[in-house]
Motif scaffolding. Structure first.
Motif, PDB file in Angstrom:
ATOM      1  N   ILE A   1      -1.913   7.854  -7.401  1.00 12.26           N
ATOM      2  CA  ILE A   1      -2.131   6.404  -7.323  1.00 12.26           C
ATOM      3  C   ILE A   1      -3.477   6.059  -6.673  1.00 12.26           C
ATOM      4  CG2 ILE A   1       0.325   5.858  -7.405  1.00 12.26           C
ATOM      5  CD1 ILE A   1       0.267   5.472  -4.369  1.00 12.26           C
ATOM      6  N   ASN A   2      -4.382   7.020  -6.663  1.00  5.21           N
ATOM      7  CA  ASN A   2      -5.739   6.812  -6.154  1.00  5.21           C
ATOM      8  C   ASN A   2      -5.763   6.299  -4.725  1.00  5.21           C
ATOM      9  OD1 ASN A   2      -7.091   7.642  -8.506  1.00  5.21           O
ATOM     10  ND2 ASN A   2      -6.771   5.644  -9.446  1.00  5.21           N
ATOM     11  N   GLN A   3      -4.994   6.913  -3.849  1.00  6.17           N
ATOM     12  CA  GLN A   3      -4.976   6.527  -2.439  1.00  6.17           C
ATOM     13  C   GLN A   3      -5.290   7.718  -1.537  1.00  6.17           C
ATOM     14  OE1 GLN A   3      -1.668   4.171  -1.119  1.00  6.17           O
ATOM     15  NE2 GLN A   3      -1.779   2.817  -2.880  1.00  6.17           N
TER      16      GLN A   3
ATOM     17  N   PHE B   1       7.682   9.546  -1.574  1.00  3.69           N
ATOM     18  CA  PHE B   1       8.533   8.706  -2.417  1.00  3.69           C
ATOM     19  C   PHE B   1       8.337   7.232  -2.071  1.00  3.69           C
ATOM     20  CE2 PHE B   1      12.441   6.633  -3.773  1.00  3.69           C
ATOM     21  CZ  PHE B   1      12.576   7.121  -5.055  1.00  3.69           C
ATOM     22  N   ASP B   2       8.295   6.916  -0.782  1.00  3.71           N
ATOM     23  CA  ASP B   2       8.111   5.528  -0.353  1.00  3.71           C
ATOM     24  C   ASP B   2       6.767   4.975  -0.827  1.00  3.71           C
ATOM     25  OD1 ASP B   2      10.594   5.634   0.868  1.00  3.71           O
ATOM     26  OD2 ASP B   2       9.770   5.885   2.896  1.00  3.71           O
ATOM     27  N   LEU B   3       5.716   5.792  -0.723  1.00  5.63           N
ATOM     28  CA  LEU B   3       4.385   5.381  -1.170  1.00  5.63           C
ATOM     29  C   LEU B   3       4.389   5.065  -2.663  1.00  5.63           C
ATOM     30  CD1 LEU B   3       1.332   5.171  -0.316  1.00  5.63           C
ATOM     31  CD2 LEU B   3       1.128   7.530  -1.115  1.00  5.63           C
ATOM     32  N   LEU B   4       4.997   5.940  -3.457  1.00  7.22           N
ATOM     33  CA  LEU B   4       5.050   5.722  -4.904  1.00  7.22           C
ATOM     34  C   LEU B   4       5.924   4.523  -5.259  1.00  7.22           C
ATOM     35  CD1 LEU B   4       5.350   9.435  -6.016  1.00  7.22           C
ATOM     36  CD2 LEU B   4       3.372   7.928  -6.386  1.00  7.22           C
ATOM     37  N   ARG B   5       7.046   4.380  -4.588  1.00 10.00           N
ATOM     38  CA  ARG B   5       7.939   3.251  -4.857  1.00 10.00           C
ATOM     39  C   ARG B   5       7.226   1.925  -4.570  1.00 10.00           C
ATOM     40  NH1 ARG B   5      13.301   3.798  -1.856  1.00 10.00           N
ATOM     41  NH2 ARG B   5      11.873   3.513  -0.134  1.00 10.00           N
TER      42      ARG B   5
ATOM     43  N   HIS C   1       3.959   1.431  -4.612  1.00  9.33           N
ATOM     44  CA  HIS C   1       2.933   1.277  -5.646  1.00  9.33           C
ATOM     45  C   HIS C   1       3.545   0.712  -6.932  1.00  9.33           C
ATOM     46  CE1 HIS C   1      -0.493   2.170  -8.239  1.00  9.33           C
ATOM     47  NE2 HIS C   1       0.368   2.728  -9.073  1.00  9.33           N
ATOM     48  N   ILE C   2       4.679   1.241  -7.316  1.00 12.52           N
ATOM     49  CA  ILE C   2       5.341   0.780  -8.539  1.00 12.52           C
ATOM     50  C   ILE C   2       5.778  -0.668  -8.397  1.00 12.52           C
ATOM     51  CG2 ILE C   2       7.424   1.103  -9.944  1.00 12.52           C
ATOM     52  CD1 ILE C   2       7.022   4.177  -9.393  1.00 12.52           C
ATOM     53  N   ALA C   3       6.311  -1.036  -7.237  1.00 13.48           N
ATOM     54  CA  ALA C   3       6.763  -2.412  -7.010  1.00 13.48           C
ATOM     55  C   ALA C   3       5.605  -3.398  -7.071  1.00 13.48           C
ATOM     56  CB  ALA C   3       7.467  -2.510  -5.657  1.00 13.48           C
ATOM     57  N   ASN C   4       4.407  -2.963  -6.695  1.00 11.22           N
ATOM     58  CA  ASN C   4       3.238  -3.842  -6.671  1.00 11.22           C
ATOM     59  C   ASN C   4       2.307  -3.629  -7.865  1.00 11.22           C
ATOM     60  OD1 ASN C   4       3.954  -5.010  -4.168  1.00 11.22           O
ATOM     61  ND2 ASN C   4       3.158  -3.196  -3.116  1.00 11.22           N
ATOM     62  N   TYR C   5       2.806  -2.960  -8.885  1.00 12.29           N
ATOM     63  CA  TYR C   5       1.968  -2.614 -10.044  1.00 12.29           C
ATOM     64  C   TYR C   5       1.392  -3.854 -10.708  1.00 12.29           C
ATOM     65  CZ  TYR C   5       0.708  -1.035 -14.717  1.00 12.29           C
ATOM     66  OH  TYR C   5       0.041  -0.793 -15.881  1.00 12.29           O
ATOM     67  N   ASP C   6       0.108  -3.780 -10.992  1.00 13.94           N
ATOM     68  CA  ASP C   6      -0.607  -4.844 -11.689  1.00 13.94           C
ATOM     69  C   ASP C   6      -1.199  -4.226 -12.948  1.00 13.94           C
ATOM     70  OD1 ASP C   6      -2.318  -6.779 -12.615  1.00 13.94           O
ATOM     71  OD2 ASP C   6      -3.514  -6.895 -10.787  1.00 13.94           O
ATOM     72  N   GLU C   7      -0.742  -4.711 -14.095  1.00 12.36           N
ATOM     73  CA  GLU C   7      -1.181  -4.141 -15.368  1.00 12.36           C
ATOM     74  C   GLU C   7      -2.698  -4.176 -15.549  1.00 12.36           C
ATOM     75  OE1 GLU C   7       0.358  -4.838 -19.584  1.00 12.36           O
ATOM     76  OE2 GLU C   7       2.079  -5.258 -18.305  1.00 12.36           O
TER      77      GLU C   7
END
Length: 195
Positions: free
Chosen positions: A70-72, A177-181, A183-189
């Protein structure tokens, strides 16, 4: 049936900065050739085409893998110079493979880059994978493909994988897992990954 090995690829940007991206190349059993399939819009594709070389790493640090997905990656992971190519080796890898690009097929959006391993090394043994590490790996792959999936399908996978993490995770797996979750919740297309 192709054998896919998940790991991290380092390549050099045009300013010699480090690019780290998760990749799952198709490998032969001898691990002497890898077939990468990056999207042509990715920085990894541009770097590998421009430089003709990179380094593939086998890692067991799923937090590093999640951050790369996720580029972090801040701070940037520690590296040292590759030995046979112009590139960088991740110091937290278990083993690495320096490769050169031998063929490029860019006739479709997802290109294919055939490569040949020119040098390999071993830094440490693989610690091993538990179910939580596998779940994080799956979620990291999903996090790089959000633009291809429906929201309900994504949420279903997050919930399914979350059960495995809850049962078997250590601190590193839970943090990843928390970091990815998040990221997914805040996903901007409009702000897709371009590693």
């Amino acid at each position: 049936m192709p054998l896919i090995l998940e790991g991290l690829v380092t390549s050099l940007n045009d300013d010699d900065g480090l690019n780290v991206s998760p990749m799952g190349p198709i490998v032969n059993r001898a691990q002497t050739e890898f077939l990468f399939r990056p999207f042509q819009t990715s920085r990894t594709f541009a770097n590998l085409v421009r430089t003709g070389a990179g380094v593939f790493h086998v890692v067991d640090d799923v937090l590093l893998l999640a951050k790369a997905a996720i580029n972090q990656l801040d701070p940037e992971p520690e590296t040292r110079p590759a030995e046979q190519i112009s590139g960088r080796v991740l110091l937290d890898a278990c083993r690495w493979y320096e490769f050169v690009v031998t063929d490029i097929d860019d006739s479709s959006e997802r290109s294919t880059l055939q490569t040949r391993v020119v040098h390999r090394g071993h830094l440490r043994d693989v610690w091993g994978f538990n179910r939580a590490k596998h779940a994080v790996l799956e979620l990291a792959v999903l996090a790089t493909r959000l633009f291809l999936m429906e929201a309900d399908e994504i949420q279903s996978e997050v919930e399914r994988l979350g059960i495995l993490v809850a049962k078997t995770a250590g601190e590193q797996e839970q943090a990843a897992f928390d970091l990815l979750r998040e990221h997914i919740a805040n996903y901007d297309e409009d702000n897709q990954n371009t590693f």
